[in-house]
Design a protein around this motif. Structure first.
Motif, PDB file in Angstrom:
ATOM      1  N   TRP A 115      60.942  72.864  53.451  1.00 19.54           N
ATOM      2  CA  TRP A 115      61.302  71.547  52.910  1.00 19.54           C
ATOM      3  C   TRP A 115      60.211  70.541  53.240  1.00 19.54           C
ATOM      4  O   TRP A 115      59.669  70.533  54.346  1.00 19.54           O
ATOM      5  CB  TRP A 115      62.630  71.090  53.515  1.00 19.54           C
ATOM      6  CG  TRP A 115      63.151  69.794  52.989  1.00 19.54           C
ATOM      7  CD1 TRP A 115      63.916  69.610  51.874  1.00 19.54           C
ATOM      8  CD2 TRP A 115      62.975  68.482  53.563  1.00 19.54           C
ATOM      9  NE1 TRP A 115      64.233  68.284  51.712  1.00 19.54           N
ATOM     10  CE2 TRP A 115      63.671  67.567  52.736  1.00 19.54           C
ATOM     11  CE3 TRP A 115      62.299  67.995  54.691  1.00 19.54           C
ATOM     12  CZ2 TRP A 115      63.700  66.197  53.003  1.00 19.54           C
ATOM     13  CZ3 TRP A 115      62.337  66.635  54.960  1.00 19.54           C
ATOM     14  CH2 TRP A 115      63.030  65.751  54.118  1.00 19.54           C
ATOM     15  N   LEU A 156      70.062  62.142  57.214  1.00 17.20           N
ATOM     16  CA  LEU A 156      69.719  61.793  55.839  1.00 17.20           C
ATOM     17  C   LEU A 156      70.848  62.110  54.874  1.00 17.20           C
ATOM     18  O   LEU A 156      71.177  61.304  54.008  1.00 17.20           O
ATOM     19  CB  LEU A 156      68.459  62.550  55.415  1.00 17.20           C
ATOM     20  CG  LEU A 156      68.071  62.495  53.930  1.00 17.20           C
ATOM     21  CD1 LEU A 156      67.848  61.068  53.462  1.00 17.20           C
ATOM     22  CD2 LEU A 156      66.834  63.348  53.678  1.00 17.20           C
ATOM     23  N   VAL A 164      62.941  63.197  60.243  1.00 19.95           N
ATOM     24  CA  VAL A 164      62.581  64.380  59.458  1.00 19.95           C
ATOM     25  C   VAL A 164      61.071  64.543  59.405  1.00 19.95           C
ATOM     26  O   VAL A 164      60.320  63.576  59.520  1.00 19.95           O
ATOM     27  CB  VAL A 164      63.154  64.296  58.023  1.00 19.95           C
ATOM     28  CG1 VAL A 164      64.676  64.326  58.066  1.00 19.95           C
ATOM     29  CG2 VAL A 164      62.655  63.045  57.302  1.00 19.95           C
ATOM     30  N   ARG A 165      60.629  65.783  59.225  1.00 16.86           N
ATOM     31  CA  ARG A 165      59.215  66.120  59.083  1.00 16.86           C
ATOM     32  C   ARG A 165      59.081  67.210  58.038  1.00 16.86           C
ATOM     33  O   ARG A 165      60.026  67.925  57.722  1.00 16.86           O
ATOM     34  CB  ARG A 165      58.641  66.641  60.418  1.00 16.86           C
ATOM     35  CG  ARG A 165      58.693  65.656  61.575  1.00 16.86           C
ATOM     36  CD  ARG A 165      57.672  64.543  61.413  1.00 16.86           C
ATOM     37  NE  ARG A 165      57.565  63.722  62.610  1.00 16.86           N
ATOM     38  CZ  ARG A 165      58.374  62.709  62.896  1.00 16.86           C
ATOM     39  NH1 ARG A 165      59.375  62.425  62.061  1.00 16.86           N
ATOM     40  NH2 ARG A 165      58.203  61.996  63.986  1.00 16.86           N
ATOM     41  N   GLU A 202      60.361  58.992  58.258  1.00 12.53           N
ATOM     42  CA  GLU A 202      60.313  59.817  59.461  1.00 12.53           C
ATOM     43  C   GLU A 202      60.947  59.112  60.648  1.00 12.53           C
ATOM     44  O   GLU A 202      61.653  59.735  61.454  1.00 12.53           O
ATOM     45  CB  GLU A 202      58.866  60.197  59.765  1.00 12.53           C
ATOM     46  CG  GLU A 202      58.258  61.133  58.728  1.00 12.53           C
ATOM     47  CD  GLU A 202      56.777  61.365  58.953  1.00 12.53           C
ATOM     48  OE1 GLU A 202      56.223  60.714  59.877  1.00 12.53           O
ATOM     49  OE2 GLU A 202      56.177  62.191  58.240  1.00 12.53           O
ATOM     50  N   ILE A 233      59.013  66.238  52.472  1.00 15.23           N
ATOM     51  CA  ILE A 233      59.531  64.924  52.101  1.00 15.23           C
ATOM     52  C   ILE A 233      59.189  64.569  50.656  1.00 15.23           C
ATOM     53  O   ILE A 233      60.079  64.188  49.867  1.00 15.23           O
ATOM     54  CB  ILE A 233      58.998  63.853  53.069  1.00 15.23           C
ATOM     55  CG1 ILE A 233      59.580  64.069  54.474  1.00 15.23           C
ATOM     56  CG2 ILE A 233      59.330  62.446  52.557  1.00 15.23           C
ATOM     57  CD1 ILE A 233      59.008  63.152  55.537  1.00 15.23           C
ATOM     58  N   ARG A 240      69.547  68.256  58.238  1.00 13.98           N
ATOM     59  CA  ARG A 240      69.099  66.857  58.375  1.00 13.98           C
ATOM     60  C   ARG A 240      70.289  65.925  58.145  1.00 13.98           C
ATOM     61  O   ARG A 240      70.366  65.199  57.159  1.00 13.98           O
ATOM     62  CB  ARG A 240      67.932  66.578  57.418  1.00 13.98           C
ATOM     63  CG  ARG A 240      68.130  67.012  55.973  1.00 13.98           C
ATOM     64  CD  ARG A 240      66.823  67.040  55.195  1.00 13.98           C
ATOM     65  NE  ARG A 240      66.020  68.177  55.598  1.00 13.98           N
ATOM     66  CZ  ARG A 240      66.087  69.375  55.008  1.00 13.98           C
ATOM     67  NH1 ARG A 240      66.911  69.585  54.005  1.00 13.98           N
ATOM     68  NH2 ARG A 240      65.339  70.363  55.421  1.00 13.98           N
TER      69      ARG A 240
END
Length: 463
Positions: free
Chosen positions: A213, A175, A207-208, A202, A215, A172
């Motif tokens: 992993w 982020l 990201v999801r 998101e 959030i 990711r």
């Protein structure tokens, strides 16, 4: 060959063995055993088994089970070959035809290549140009090239170093990383802020929640964390650095076994390479002094990291390789460098690095280098070792910024370095000056002509 399979990349090995075409080959081999006498087999499959180090056992078994075999490599891999695929797919294709007439069948193995357009390949299939195929230990390759035996006698990087692993995979980037330290800190602070909605996260970072992993747990882990203490500058591409919040809540695969030594041991360096590449030519050897990511050398294949020193400050070289170098050179090994003719961790590192950047080495073993960790030959004498060690450390200093030179001058486009504007005390004499050169001497001399001192390790012979 009866030896148990030992792979450090256990997950990659499992994935290779779980490929459907490998299972079909396995089923056919079982059927051939049950048939006992006459047996014939012909399969059109992926061509990855022809040279993949992970599938050397399959090649050895096919060569044993079928004394008469013909292999046609139709190529067509969208990344590696970049020519037409007869089935219009992205993976390369091969045809294996094997037969056994009984226990006294004479051995006859041959390979033919078919390249170019689809029509060119169909024409080649009508009149194959067969070449003898000798599938030999240790890799049992079905794609032989000049120098197979001598290359196999070299030392692979995963035998030269005790510990090695793939580099960081953030999973990711949006982020965890940024171009500036301020931006990296801001975005992770914003991510963990309870006032920030999931929808906004998101949308901003793409990201999801996934199995490994999620959030909300990641945000919870970051509460109260001093983000500045986890901020690290890392190498994203050759001569290119960015910033990362190096925390497991945002970095998917932090690879502490190889990254912690680079983070904790002052002056540590690491050799970076790819185990297998799908793009040509092979030029996948680099060095870093800090954290780096798996995409550092190629967006298509993950890079591996071999630090010179472990986290406890002890060198990471294997005892077997040190002993082999001592026997080849007649030099003794010292744990620390001294201004004498000797072996030391940095000298050995420099020797390996120089051999990997040799033009003749890359030309002679190009296809072999593309299929597994590079293998390095032992030096023929102490003079060659010391010369290579000195040049390798000079090149290491240039690649890792340990000389006074302009920075931030190159960016990556595909697999090549593009040289940009050079601010600073001098201009390069050619546009290729900052490329990964197969010969260190030209680049070293260019810096010296500009008055830049290049730091090395081993002394020049006679000095």
């Amino acid at each position: 060959d009866g030896e148990p399979v030992r792979e450090r990349g256990a997950l990659s090995l499992e994935r290779s063995l779980q490929d459907d075409f490998v299972k079909f080959f396995g089923m056919c081999l079982k059927l051939s055993e049950r048939a006992g006498g006459l047996f014939a087999l012909s399969l059109v499959t992926s061509n990855t088994y022809l040279a993949s180090p992970m599938l050397r056992g399959l090649r050895a078994e096919l060569a044993r089970a079928f004394p008469h075999a013909r292999v046609v490599d139709l190529h067509g891999d969208s990344l590696r070959d970049r020519d037409a695929n007869v089935f219009g797919i992205s993976r390369g294709v091969a045809i294996f035809t094997g037969g056994r007439a009984g226990p006294r069948t004479s051995v006859s193995h041959a390979l033919a290549d078919a390249r170019g357009t689809v029509d060119d390949k169909f024409e080649a299939l009508q009149r194959p140009d067969w070449k003898p195929l000798v599938s030999a230990w240790p890799m049992f390759r079905f794609a032989p090239s000049e120098g197979d035996a001598e290359y196999a006698a070299g030392w692979a990087l995963d035998r030269i170093f005790r510990v090695g692993s793939t580099c960081i995979k953030t999973l990711r980037d949006a982020l965890a990383t940024a171009d500036t330290r301020e931006a990296a800190l801001e975005q992770v602070a914003w991510f963990r802020d309870p006032r920030t909605s999931r929808a906004a996260i998101e949308a901003r970072f793409g990201v999801r929640d996934v199995v490994q992993w999620s959030i909300d747990p990641a945000r919870a882990r970051l509460q109260g964390v001093d983000l500045a203490a986890h901020l690290r500058r890392y190498t994203s591409r050759p001569f290119e650095t960015r910033w990362m919040v190096y925390h497991p809540a945002v970095v998917g695969s932090p690879r502490p076994a190889v990254m912690r030594p680079l983070d904790a041991v002052a002056g540590n360096v690491a050799m970076i390479t790819n185990r297998r590449i799908r793009t040509r030519p092979w030029a996948h050897l680099w060095s870093v002094r800090g954290l780096c990511v798996s995409e550092i050398l190629s967006g298509a294949d993950n890079a591996y990291c071999f630090p010179l020193y472990a986290a406890d400050g002890v060198h990471n070289l294997s005892g077997d390789f040190i002993e082999a170098i001592e026997r080849a050179t007649g030099l003794g090994f010292l744990e620390t460098c001294a201004p004498t003719e000797h072996l030391c961790p940095r000298c050995v590192f420099g020797y390996v690095y120089a051999r990997g950047h040799s033009a003749r080495y890359r030309e002679r073993y190009g296809e072999l280098l593309a299929e597994d960790f590079p293998r390095v030959p032992l030096p023929r004498d102490a003079g060659l070792f010391l010369a290579c060690a000195r040049i390798g450390n000079e090149l290491l200093a240039l690649h890792t910024g340990a000389v006074e030179r302009p920075t931030g001058v190159a960016s990556r486009e595909g697999e090549a370095l593009r040289v940009g504007t050079w601010p600073g005390p001098f201009e390069p004499t050619s546009a290729a000056a900052m490329q990964v050169r197969s010969s260190a001497r030209e680049l070293v001399d260019e810096f010296r002509r500009a008055g830049v001192e290049v730091l090395g390790c081993a002394p020049a012979p006679g000095q």
